[in-house]
Design a protein around this motif. Sequence first.
Motif, PDB file in Angstrom:
ATOM      1  N   ASN A  71       0.830  -1.203   0.000  1.00 18.02           N
ATOM      2  CA  ASN A  71       0.000   0.000   0.000  1.00 18.02           C
ATOM      3  C   ASN A  71       0.868   1.257   0.000  1.00 18.02           C
ATOM      4  O   ASN A  71       0.576   2.215  -0.717  1.00 18.02           O
ATOM      5  CB  ASN A  71      -0.951   0.000   1.194  1.00 18.02           C
ATOM      6  CG  ASN A  71      -1.937   1.134   1.118  1.00 18.02           C
ATOM      7  OD1 ASN A  71      -2.469   1.456   0.064  1.00 18.02           O
ATOM      8  ND2 ASN A  71      -2.179   1.765   2.247  1.00 18.02           N
ATOM      9  N   ARG A  75       0.648   4.137  -2.845  1.00 21.18           N
ATOM     10  CA  ARG A  75       0.220   5.508  -2.506  1.00 21.18           C
ATOM     11  C   ARG A  75       1.165   6.567  -3.057  1.00 21.18           C
ATOM     12  O   ARG A  75       0.721   7.644  -3.435  1.00 21.18           O
ATOM     13  CB  ARG A  75       0.117   5.672  -0.984  1.00 21.18           C
ATOM     14  CG  ARG A  75      -1.111   5.048  -0.405  1.00 21.18           C
ATOM     15  CD  ARG A  75      -1.338   5.456   1.036  1.00 21.18           C
ATOM     16  NE  ARG A  75      -0.126   5.554   1.826  1.00 21.18           N
ATOM     17  CZ  ARG A  75       0.061   4.969   2.988  1.00 21.18           C
ATOM     18  NH1 ARG A  75      -0.881   4.229   3.518  1.00 21.18           N
ATOM     19  NH2 ARG A  75       1.192   5.116   3.641  1.00 21.18           N
ATOM     20  N   ALA A  79      -0.301   9.613  -5.251  1.00 26.42           N
ATOM     21  CA  ALA A  79      -0.318  10.975  -4.701  1.00 26.42           C
ATOM     22  C   ALA A  79       0.130  11.994  -5.744  1.00 26.42           C
ATOM     23  O   ALA A  79      -0.343  13.128  -5.755  1.00 26.42           O
ATOM     24  CB  ALA A  79       0.558  11.055  -3.459  1.00 26.42           C
ATOM     25  N   VAL A  85      -6.498  13.821  -2.799  1.00 27.49           N
ATOM     26  CA  VAL A  85      -6.168  12.477  -2.343  1.00 27.49           C
ATOM     27  C   VAL A  85      -6.976  12.198  -1.090  1.00 27.49           C
ATOM     28  O   VAL A  85      -6.912  12.948  -0.132  1.00 27.49           O
ATOM     29  CB  VAL A  85      -4.659  12.357  -2.025  1.00 27.49           C
ATOM     30  CG1 VAL A  85      -4.317  10.949  -1.567  1.00 27.49           C
ATOM     31  CG2 VAL A  85      -3.830  12.754  -3.236  1.00 27.49           C
ATOM     32  N   TYR A  88      -8.063   8.326   3.607  1.00 28.07           N
ATOM     33  CA  TYR A  88      -8.338   6.976   4.077  1.00 28.07           C
ATOM     34  C   TYR A  88      -8.152   6.869   5.583  1.00 28.07           C
ATOM     35  O   TYR A  88      -7.447   6.018   6.090  1.00 28.07           O
ATOM     36  CB  TYR A  88      -7.466   5.941   3.363  1.00 28.07           C
ATOM     37  CG  TYR A  88      -7.735   5.876   1.892  1.00 28.07           C
ATOM     38  CD1 TYR A  88      -8.916   5.329   1.415  1.00 28.07           C
ATOM     39  CD2 TYR A  88      -6.838   6.408   0.986  1.00 28.07           C
ATOM     40  CE1 TYR A  88      -9.172   5.292   0.053  1.00 28.07           C
ATOM     41  CE2 TYR A  88      -7.100   6.377  -0.375  1.00 28.07           C
ATOM     42  CZ  TYR A  88      -8.266   5.820  -0.840  1.00 28.07           C
ATOM     43  OH  TYR A  88      -8.532   5.787  -2.172  1.00 28.07           O
TER      44      TYR A  88
END
Length: 104
Positions: A71, A75, A79, A85, A88
């Motif tokens: 992850n 990311r 980004a 963005v 989460y």
Amino acid sequence: MRIALHTMVRADRSDEYQGARQEVPEELIAAIRTAGVSEWTIWRSGTDLFHLLEVEDYPAMIAAWENLPANIAWRAPMAELLEVVHGYSAQGATASSLPVVWQL
């Protein structure tokens, strides 16, 4: 849980974003499923991206992902492609998701 999210791709990077989404690493897909996600669909309208997730427990999913190498690796390039963005956050089911205003 059904979670709806909104992000935005940078207007000048939309083709790159589309290409990146065609190449989601299998390790990340496996981690998504392991974290309790049964479905994740993303729709695009111009630069707007609308996500719909079916997940057992959204805060638990976020906690499971926090330090997951697959992850973190995903990311970083995302980004650069996204204007907005999604954070989460573990509070995503209430604070970060799109609220339901009507449902049939």
